[in-house]
Design a protein around this motif. Structure first.
Motif, short mmCIF file in Angstrom:
data_model
loop_
_atom_site.label_atom_id
_atom_site.label_comp_id
_atom_site.label_asym_id
_atom_site.label_seq_id
_atom_site.Cartn_x
_atom_site.Cartn_y
_atom_site.Cartn_z
N GLY A 233 -70.77 68.26 -25.18
CA GLY A 233 -71.79 69.20 -25.61
C GLY A 233 -71.24 70.21 -26.60
N CYS A 234 -70.11 70.81 -26.27
CA CYS A 234 -69.49 71.77 -27.18
C CYS A 234 -69.01 71.10 -28.45
CB CYS A 234 -68.32 72.48 -26.48
SG CYS A 234 -68.84 73.66 -25.21
N CYS A 235 -68.46 69.90 -28.32
CA CYS A 235 -67.97 69.16 -29.47
C CYS A 235 -69.12 68.84 -30.43
CB CYS A 235 -67.28 67.88 -29.01
SG CYS A 235 -66.48 66.95 -30.33
N LEU A 236 -70.24 68.42 -29.87
CA LEU A 236 -71.40 68.10 -30.70
C LEU A 236 -71.94 69.36 -31.38
CD1 LEU A 236 -73.48 66.03 -31.64
CD2 LEU A 236 -74.80 66.52 -29.56
N ALA A 237 -71.97 70.47 -30.66
CA ALA A 237 -72.44 71.73 -31.26
C ALA A 237 -71.54 72.13 -32.42
CB ALA A 237 -72.48 72.83 -30.21
N LEU A 238 -70.23 71.96 -32.26
CA LEU A 238 -69.29 72.30 -33.33
C LEU A 238 -69.47 71.37 -34.52
CD1 LEU A 238 -66.93 73.89 -34.44
CD2 LEU A 238 -65.38 72.35 -33.19
N GLU A 239 -69.62 70.08 -34.28
CA GLU A 239 -69.81 69.13 -35.38
C GLU A 239 -71.09 69.45 -36.16
OE1 GLU A 239 -69.77 65.28 -33.65
OE2 GLU A 239 -67.59 65.25 -33.34
N ARG B 178 -71.27 70.67 -40.08
CA ARG B 178 -72.12 69.95 -41.03
C ARG B 178 -73.06 70.91 -41.75
NH1 ARG B 178 -74.36 66.94 -37.61
NH2 ARG B 178 -72.62 65.48 -37.48
N GLN B 179 -73.61 71.87 -41.01
CA GLN B 179 -74.55 72.81 -41.60
C GLN B 179 -73.88 73.72 -42.62
OE1 GLN B 179 -76.37 74.86 -38.33
NE2 GLN B 179 -77.49 73.06 -37.61
N VAL B 180 -72.61 74.06 -42.39
CA VAL B 180 -71.90 74.94 -43.33
C VAL B 180 -71.11 74.16 -44.36
CG1 VAL B 180 -71.80 76.82 -41.65
CG2 VAL B 180 -69.89 75.20 -41.81
N GLY B 181 -71.30 72.84 -44.36
CA GLY B 181 -70.68 72.01 -45.39
C GLY B 181 -69.20 71.78 -45.21
N GLN B 182 -68.73 71.71 -43.98
CA GLN B 182 -67.31 71.50 -43.71
C GLN B 182 -67.10 70.20 -42.94
OE1 GLN B 182 -64.88 73.47 -44.93
NE2 GLN B 182 -66.46 74.77 -45.86
N ASP C 77 -67.81 81.08 -40.46
CA ASP C 77 -69.26 81.12 -40.20
C ASP C 77 -69.42 81.12 -38.69
OD1 ASP C 77 -70.56 80.67 -42.96
OD2 ASP C 77 -69.02 79.11 -42.86
N PRO C 78 -69.90 82.23 -38.10
CA PRO C 78 -69.90 82.37 -36.64
C PRO C 78 -70.74 81.30 -35.94
CG PRO C 78 -70.30 84.48 -37.71
CD PRO C 78 -70.39 83.44 -38.77
N LEU C 79 -70.28 80.94 -34.75
CA LEU C 79 -70.97 80.01 -33.88
C LEU C 79 -70.79 80.51 -32.45
CD1 LEU C 79 -72.41 77.29 -33.24
CD2 LEU C 79 -70.13 76.23 -33.19
N GLU C 80 -71.83 80.39 -31.64
CA GLU C 80 -71.73 80.79 -30.24
C GLU C 80 -72.56 79.86 -29.38
OE1 GLU C 80 -73.23 84.79 -30.14
OE2 GLU C 80 -75.32 84.16 -30.38
#
Length: 297
Positions: free
Chosen positions: A198-204, A208-212, A258-261
């Motif tokens: 779940g965390c891995c998918l959220a990070l991926e 992707r959204q920030v173009g990395q 780019d923050p993520l939580e």
């Protein structure tokens, strides 16, 4: 003045006649009439106007009925408190949690709960990720669970805290004083924690959204292994801060460019019949003072 008199008065006011009030109270009509008559005699004022079509409150009766309703509500609250207390003298509470929440969030809550309710037996079902917790909730294997929000509509949820994803950098890695950049992070071997899908998918999705896009040098199962590898200088990693605890001395913690939580909360079955222990546990979450204020109700 007796509670039976107040119940009779309110029942007649609610139903508009003595016969339906008597049926509601499971009493004879004469018993209801006698209760109200004795109350009127005691107060020295008429409370109801009797007629062929029923009974209506007098102006003074309306005011008395309002007070009577409040008194009966208070009585019900007292009875509920007593029922709740009796229900908390024993029984069981089943809690589901993903691993990092069980390690870092549960202990202070359990300590407060156990101090107040030592007779309640507690079972904790741990999962590597939050998906298993939600399955346990839906199947009725746990009474409440710590999970990621949002959840499906079949679960009622309460936010506890927001857990920031951070970059863990090896000791002695030279960085400027400014914010971390994706280019700086890409220069290091990256370690992926593949256990928590779940965390891995959220990070991926976030990357992707920030173009990395990153290539990982290592893929391991346990978050603790990831942190240890970073501490040994084998690379960098991105983890939710809670999953990274305890962070070894020397490991650098930096916010992402780019923050993520992730939002962590408590969930229980919506419209379920929950025991007093469940609500007492929610109160214990509030009482620790460690989590989001007014987020649990």
């Amino acid at each position: 003045m007796k509670l039976a008199q107040l119940r009779a008065l309110v029942a007649v006011a609610n139903h508009g006649n003595f016969s339906e009030a008597a049926l509601h109270l499971n009493l004879s009509q004469s018993a209801v009439s006698h209760s109200i008559a004795s109350l009127e005699e005691e107060l020295g004022i008429p409370l109801l106007i009797r007629g062929r079509n029923g009974a209506l409150p007098t102006p003074a009766g309306e005011r008395v009925i309002d007070h009577a309703r409040q008194m009966l509500k208070l009585l019900e609250a007292i009875e509920q408190e007593a029922l709740r207390e009796r229900g908390l003298r024993g029984g069981k509470l089943r809690i589901g949690s993903f691993r990092s929440a069980a390690t870092h969030l549960l202990p202070p809550i359990l300590s407060r709960f156990r101090h107040r309710f030592p007779s309640i037996e507690i079972t904790i079902l741990e999962h590597d990720e939050y998906v298993g917790v939600e399955e346990d909730l839906r199947e009725g294997r746990v009474d409440l669970g710590f999970t990621h929000l949002p959840c499906g509509p079949e679960l009622e949820t309460f936010e506890i805290l927001r857990d920031e994803y951070v970059a863990l950098l090896p000791p002695h890695h030279a960085l400027g004083d400014g914010p971390l950049t994706w280019d700086q992070l890409a220069q290091l071997p990256l370690i992926l924690s593949a256990d928590n899908s779940g965390c891995c998918l959220a990070l991926e999705n976030h990357l992707r959204q920030v173009g990395q896009s990153f290539r990982y040098a290592y893929e391991v199962r346990e978050d603790s292994t990831v942190v240890s590898m970073v501490a040994q200088g084998l690379g960098a990693a991105i983890l939710p801060r809670l999953a990274a605890e305890p962070v070894p001395a020397g490991v650098q913690i930096r916010s992402l460019p780019d923050p993520l939580e992730r939002v962590i909360g408590v969930a229980l079955r919506a419209n379920g019949l929950h025991t007093p222990a469940v609500y007492a546990f929610l109160d214990a979450i509030r009482g620790t003072g460690l989590f989001a204020p007014a987020s649990v109700a």
